[in-house]
Design a protein around this motif. Structure first.
Motif, PDB file in Angstrom:
ATOM      1  N   SER A   1       0.851  -1.189   0.000  1.00  8.28           N
ATOM      2  CA  SER A   1       0.000   0.000   0.000  1.00  8.28           C
ATOM      3  C   SER A   1       0.881   1.232   0.000  1.00  8.28           C
ATOM      4  O   SER A   1       2.021   1.201   0.470  1.00  8.28           O
ATOM      5  N   VAL A   2       0.364   2.305  -0.528  1.00  6.47           N
ATOM      6  CA  VAL A   2       1.123   3.550  -0.644  1.00  6.47           C
ATOM      7  C   VAL A   2       0.243   4.706  -0.180  1.00  6.47           C
ATOM      8  O   VAL A   2      -0.905   4.824  -0.620  1.00  6.47           O
ATOM      9  N   GLU A   3       0.785   5.527   0.740  1.00  8.61           N
ATOM     10  CA  GLU A   3       0.059   6.744   1.131  1.00  8.61           C
ATOM     11  C   GLU A   3       0.915   7.944   0.719  1.00  8.61           C
ATOM     12  O   GLU A   3       1.926   8.237   1.349  1.00  8.61           O
ATOM     13  N   THR A   4       0.491   8.614  -0.338  1.00  7.96           N
ATOM     14  CA  THR A   4       1.280   9.762  -0.808  1.00  7.96           C
ATOM     15  C   THR A   4       0.966  10.988   0.057  1.00  7.96           C
ATOM     16  O   THR A   4      -0.065  11.043   0.721  1.00  7.96           O
TER      17      THR A   4
ATOM     18  N   ALA B   1       5.930   9.788   0.372  1.00  2.00           N
ATOM     19  CA  ALA B   1       5.049   8.615   0.355  1.00  2.00           C
ATOM     20  C   ALA B   1       5.455   7.681   1.472  1.00  2.00           C
ATOM     21  O   ALA B   1       6.639   7.483   1.732  1.00  2.00           O
TER      22      ALA B   1
ATOM     23  N   ALA C   1      -0.480   5.124  -7.776  1.00  2.00           N
ATOM     24  CA  ALA C   1      -0.297   6.053  -6.654  1.00  2.00           C
ATOM     25  C   ALA C   1       0.047   7.462  -7.105  1.00  2.00           C
ATOM     26  O   ALA C   1      -0.177   8.427  -6.363  1.00  2.00           O
TER      27      ALA C   1
END
Lengths: 237, 237, 237, 237, 237, 237
Positions: free
Chosen positions: D15-18, D28, D235
């Motif tokens: 998972s990626v949270e920018t 990120a 993303a």
């Protein structure tokens, strides 16, 4: 001829204030003219790993200069993150010289650290450190003897040092900073009270010297050390 | 009497292989007995800040020892994070000594760095470094002269060094490790080809010496340096 | 097409001089063309803390380069106060590679340190270090076996290394410095004498490569390592 | 068979949270299973000395791990006084890998520093750093493009990385810590979105591997990188 | 009740010897009981990069302790290779405090460095450093004014400091070492001659305190600083 | 009047996410507005040498900031080779503050290290670190209690911290970066849940303050700490 007006074989005025600081087992503020060095001797019941269990004692030295002991401020070595090459050289010399006057068997398995900190510099700080360091060492050993911690005196022969050099073509003793910065040849002569030699370091920077010149400086040094040893004895009597 | 069977005034066999590495402007592997030092000289068109713009040149030196140059492995200084006190002392001595044979005006505003790396140690590494370092310096300066980058020869007088000491009560020349580790007094004598003195460092560890002993070592040193200078000339002819 | 005139699959001349220094338990000067590396192996009766008491041995490596091993002088790492990133990377690789050929149970609880010091560099220093380091290790272990300190041979399969890369669009073996500085892709291939792989490091700087190209380099590497292992055997027979 | 119950060719959930932090030009938080790395990209209008005035840009990386990112607390590198060898190796790899996807002419004379800080570690931190670092870099470059500071896109081909290894005799992808600590052979495969290779590092510790095994891992890696590049695109769309 | 027999609100005897060293633009040896600090002020025609060209001046401080200033010898920071956390904290405090009494516009673009070196310690070294440091600063600025290098006096209000704490349940002023090592709560109070506050640092170690106690210490501190400012004025008149 | 539009006595929104990382015995991500600090607590069965064998426990703290936690990138301390003075000051403060709430006898001979790493900074990072650090410590101690490793609760009174300062002439609570960089006076107030004081650090930079102003800030701080302690209780219930 000398900037200070001194004779060629005339040392600067020397004074010693013992007990300058209260915590150290021995302490002295030595002044050779405007060169002022605070020397303290610390006794510890531990020795370096390489002699642990040997029954022998150890004497070592550390040297430092306050940042504004000199004419322009020098960077503090603690903040620079290391001792400079000159500092390391000097403190090794001091330790080696003092050990020459010590009977390490009689001292027993303990270490004495002599700290020499220059409060004000005007040439000749390493010689003042050795001469004053010996006084601090003498005072600390006196405490050991008084307390009965050592049986026979571990200090066999006093150690003192003086610088001599060729200034304006002439051999002179105890160079101050104006002379030191001009001299092409200068040396440090460390001897015992009985005029035995411990270390001679005589170097030229961008110049050379003859054996005759070397001998002339040796003669001066013998005279100077004799005077310094008398002062040491007076201060620690 | 000497462990090696040499006479008191007999140096170890000396050999020099010039051009040992190809990149340096000058290079030589010097062997004094089992002491082997690789010396290289590097010319750079920059000088230290304190002489920038003065028109003067600079010669400096660095010294190192491979970890297993010695009988037991020593910690690599790069991994320890600093050069030890002994290393710093030695490289300052090498630089100072070589500069005594250099006309810094004739050299012009450039720097020559002489690296002395001990591949194998058996006593006397600092003297071998100075003697071999001069050869590397001579070769590098020869290139400058051939290229017309300097007009007159900036090397005024060859510089060489030999150690002498008191071993088993006798004055001996060119101490190897077995002698060096036993000698109570030993010294390094750095001189020019015309027998002028550059630096004398004569120290006792846990001992002292007389002026007569000092003079005996000086006599030996003059003989040794004369031989070394002849070898230097042969190697760089 | 290659600057040296070599064929695409032709290595530089390799020579090995064992016993180059006398103190180390094993030593060799390996020359791969103009790349010269002095390798020494030191045996010590101690192991790192993380395996103390395990009965296992350890093999580790350190790498260094003399300041003027290269075309322009590099700063001495000991004087810079730390080993650079490249040095650390290389010495970890050497140690890991050598360990792949070692039976650490048979070695017993002792450590062998392999020092690889580059006297002259012309590309491929890490591969020369591994190949030469194995020779020093082999010689040191031979001493252990002769002395009866180990029972069965702890060296299971010889380890050697060669670099291969894409130069001017062609796969070539054993890049020298002029090739290395131009190649967009180059790799280090570490293998055993029986052609098992230990480590492959193949990197592009500002470029990329295909699996076909990778396979072509692998083929070259297998050929080169086979030749190097034969040279190792000859040198340590 | 795998401790996590995954298939041999199954990566962990990614998972990626920018925009995880607000100051950086690109940021990120990438999670590959329990490995969490915070990646930030910083744009500066200066370049390293060696390319000053060349018109070329530079991309570099730094890597760190919080002291308790791991199962037992590691010493903080800032307090230890230096970055360990593993850290230096990893950050050089990240920088080299990212540069392979950058057109340094199009970037212009500016530097982008990608910081990869591991908040929680469970194996594969260097691959997560490269994959997440590319996302941060992409976001930062998007800002440059939107502002008109670069004319054509300096990012030529996405860069991602995955680890593969031999675990319990089987080739597996994306090793977590329990697998990583058991695997005798493991490698890091860095590729572009078009499946060109940038760097392969495949090493055995106390073991060896065959070319067939190497090829099996390469096949897995191609599959994994393809999936990661798709996630990167999602993303940063 | 106090080990020294002093009243709760009674400071130790304070003495000041100005001009203790000759090179510094301002110097003073301050003694607060057995705490002796040598303070020197150095004027330099350069400022830190962050204010270059601003026309503003800068005042900064460095702090050190001789190894045997204390009851047992402490390791020399220069030899340890870094300043300890306590040293860094103290010298930042001294600099910040002194700057509060300085008009940096009037000072002009120059830097004054105040070095505070503890020759002998018996508690309260940071307060003695601030109080004595101000004297050295005052003397150095007097030189600037006499020389006409500054037009209006850049020192706006004298700065002095005293420690107060809770000892044996009672608020006491100017703690010496025996009190300091027992006190659960102690604070440093830095104020101006007009009783404005510059910095209050009041901390408990393994303990807490109430606002009432805090106010009691503040009252003591105001009294003490008033006395110290009078002594400063006397010393620099 | 405040840049954020907050009332003078209004803190920023505070949120806490416990268990943010899985390895640590206690962990929390605390957000005070845009200041985000990851706090972890590590329990180890060892204590510093100076209390070994005393039966007492120890709580210590380390502080760090990610390079791009701030508006412009700061140099990574691990790469600079040392922790800056500000870092050292802050981590000593955190450790001292947390220990004030700990019964070290009840804790028993073990050490808890609280790491506070700033992921994003917007003023007040040291106060957020203390407040969040206490939460991590509370969670870790809860584990010790649940496991029966400690008998009575070693945490005696919660510890929290808030900054207050004079901004635009008004006393304000919980300064964010725009306020902090403008405020002439600001302080950190560390208290227990029962409003006992642990540490007050109130400093002026190039300015001074009155006791009335100090009291106004103290009032604000008491209000703020009360709110923070309630949030701590909610997060660890």
């Amino acid at each position: 001829m000398r900037p200070s007006g001194r004779n060629l074989d005339e040392m600067r005025a020397v004074s010693v204030e013992t007990g300058f600081t209260k915590h150290a087992e021995g302490s002295a503020l030595i002044k050779m003219g405007d060169t002022h060095v605070l020397c303290t001797a610390t006794i510890e019941d531990r020795v370096p790993p390489f002699i642990k269990g040997s029954g022998l004692g150890w004497v070592t030295a550390e040297y430092g200069m306050l940042p504004r002991a000199t004419n322009t401020r020098m960077r503090r070595e603690a903040s620079a993150g290391k001792q400079g090459g000159r500092t390391v050289e000097i403190q090794r010399l001091i330790g080696r010289s003092l050990r020459a006057g010590v009977d390490r068997v009689a001292l027993g398995e303990r270490q004495i650290t002599v700290d020499c900190d220059v409060l004000q510099a005007d040439g000749g700080t390493r010689c003042a450190s050795i001469t004053g360091g010996w006084i601090a060492l003498r005072l600390a050993v006196n405490k050991l003897m008084k307390a009965g911690d050592v049986i026979s005196d571990p200090l066999t022969d006093p150690v003192a040092a003086v610088s001599c050099g060729i200034y304006a073509g002439q051999p002179v003793i105890d160079l101050d900073y104006p002379e030191d910065s001009e001299a092409g040849v200068d040396g440090n002569f460390i001897m015992t009270g009985s005029r035995r030699l411990i270390e001679v370091q005589m170097s030229a920077e961008g110049s050379t010297y003859s054996r005759d010149q070397m001998n002339a400086l040796m003669d001066l040094a013998e005279k100077g050390v004799t005077e310094l040893v008398a002062i040491q004895k007076g201060a620690t009597a």
